[in-house]
Design a protein around this motif. Structure first.
Motif, short mmCIF file in Angstrom:
data_model
loop_
_atom_site.label_atom_id
_atom_site.label_comp_id
_atom_site.label_asym_id
_atom_site.label_seq_id
_atom_site.Cartn_x
_atom_site.Cartn_y
_atom_site.Cartn_z
N ASN A 1 -6.15 -2.01 0.18
CA ASN A 1 -6.72 -3.67 -0.62
C ASN A 1 -7.32 -4.47 0.77
O ASN A 1 -7.86 -5.52 0.38
CB ASN A 1 -6.81 -4.78 -1.40
CG ASN A 1 -6.07 -3.97 -2.81
OD1 ASN A 1 -6.20 -2.78 -2.92
ND2 ASN A 1 -5.22 -4.05 -3.96
N GLY A 2 -7.61 -3.42 1.05
CA GLY A 2 -8.66 -4.06 2.63
C GLY A 2 -8.16 -4.69 3.73
O GLY A 2 -8.68 -5.42 4.56
N THR A 3 -6.84 -5.07 3.90
CA THR A 3 -5.73 -5.78 4.50
C THR A 3 -4.50 -5.19 4.64
O THR A 3 -4.31 -4.27 4.40
CB THR A 3 -5.49 -7.25 3.70
OG1 THR A 3 -4.51 -6.51 2.31
CG2 THR A 3 -6.39 -8.14 3.19
N PRO A 4 -4.30 -5.71 6.12
CA PRO A 4 -3.24 -4.46 6.52
C PRO A 4 -1.68 -4.68 5.92
O PRO A 4 -1.09 -5.89 5.08
CB PRO A 4 -2.63 -5.27 7.81
CG PRO A 4 -3.75 -6.16 8.19
CD PRO A 4 -4.59 -6.53 6.32
N ALA A 5 -0.58 -3.43 5.37
CA ALA A 5 0.14 -3.47 4.63
C ALA A 5 1.33 -3.18 5.16
O ALA A 5 1.25 -2.22 5.78
CB ALA A 5 -0.19 -2.90 3.52
N THR A 6 2.56 -3.87 4.38
CA THR A 6 3.68 -2.76 5.11
C THR A 6 4.34 -1.72 4.65
O THR A 6 3.99 -2.28 3.15
CB THR A 6 4.88 -4.04 4.77
OG1 THR A 6 4.43 -5.55 5.96
CG2 THR A 6 6.80 -3.43 5.19
N GLY B 1 2.31 -3.65 8.44
CA GLY B 1 0.73 -3.83 9.15
C GLY B 1 0.75 -2.16 9.45
O GLY B 1 -0.61 -1.28 9.59
N SER C 1 -3.16 0.25 4.85
CA SER C 1 -4.16 -0.92 4.68
C SER C 1 -4.24 -0.74 3.26
O SER C 1 -4.06 0.27 2.50
CB SER C 1 -5.94 -0.47 4.96
OG SER C 1 -6.79 -1.26 4.40
N TYR D 1 -4.24 4.02 -2.07
CA TYR D 1 -4.08 2.72 -0.62
C TYR D 1 -5.01 2.74 0.04
O TYR D 1 -5.53 1.54 0.68
CB TYR D 1 -2.47 1.77 -0.91
CG TYR D 1 -1.60 2.56 0.00
CD1 TYR D 1 -1.83 2.52 1.08
CD2 TYR D 1 -0.95 3.75 -1.30
CE1 TYR D 1 -1.46 3.23 2.00
CE2 TYR D 1 0.02 4.54 -0.18
CZ TYR D 1 0.21 4.19 1.24
OH TYR D 1 1.43 4.70 1.84
N GLU D 2 -4.76 3.52 0.65
CA GLU D 2 -5.64 3.66 1.95
C GLU D 2 -7.41 4.24 1.16
O GLU D 2 -7.93 4.26 2.14
CB GLU D 2 -5.16 4.41 2.90
CG GLU D 2 -4.04 3.72 3.16
CD GLU D 2 -3.33 4.11 5.11
OE1 GLU D 2 -3.94 5.07 5.36
OE2 GLU D 2 -3.17 2.83 5.62
#
Length: 183
Positions: free
Chosen positions: A162-167, A157, A160, A47-48
């Motif tokens: 898909n380019g957005t911060p993720a939990t 956050g 990352s 995912y990163e």
């Protein structure tokens, strides 16, 4: 590493194979790559974004570059490739971080068994005291909890995706809390 009965890596649905370059065909990583492309799981698994090409995948699992990464390949009892898993930062008598990527057609009981066998292996053959899971995926987090892991933290956050911060959801399974897989 202590001795571990390799026959114990065989379940009712899945066989687990610790990867060793000299024992697997040259096309092994190409086959793994094809599965992830067919199932569209590449960006969910990595995912990163560290693995975006076949050469990146090969380097990612290179034991010379990453000596504390342990790759496991999963096949059905009939020999069909079902997926793969790996442990990062394997430190004997301390800990390991777990990861899995199963082909979609083997989600469910096959995945649960592959994870169970993998946990038996990392606790038995490598003597780690705890296995940790870090994932932005709620299904993967739930799987770890079904395997007996405890939820440790939810960190907004941290990753990352898909380019957005993720939990990221963090789990921990201590060796003393692992009951072993049910045969």
């Amino acid at each position: 590493m202590t001795e571990h009965d390799v026959s114990y890596l065989t379940g009712k649905l899945i066989q687990v194979w610790p990867y060793s370059e000299q024992h697997f065909p040259a096309e092994t990583f190409y086959e793994v790559w094809k599965w992830m492309q067919e199932d569209r799981t590449l960006h969910k698994t990595f995912y990163e974004g560290g693995v975006t090409t076949l050469p990146n995948l090969v380097r990612y699992f290179d034991p010379v570059i990453f000596p504390n990464r342990l790759l496991l390949l999963y096949t059905t009892k009939q020999g069909e490739g079902a997926g793969f898993g790996w442990f990062d930062q394997v430190i004997q008598n301390v800990r390991a971080f777990c990861n899995i990527c199963m082909r979609k057609k083997y989600w469910g009981p096959h995945t649960f068994e592959a994870c169970s066998i993998s946990l038996d292996y990392i606790f038995g053959a490598h003597g780690v005291k705890a296995v940790f899971g870090f994932t932005p995926d709620r299904l993967a987090h739930g799987l770890m909890k079904r395997l007996g892991a405890s939820h440790v933290a939810t960190i907004p956050g941290l990753a990352s995706f898909n380019g957005t911060p993720a939990t990221v959801y963090v789990t921990r399974l201590a060796k003393e809390n692992w009951n072993g897989r049910r045969r």
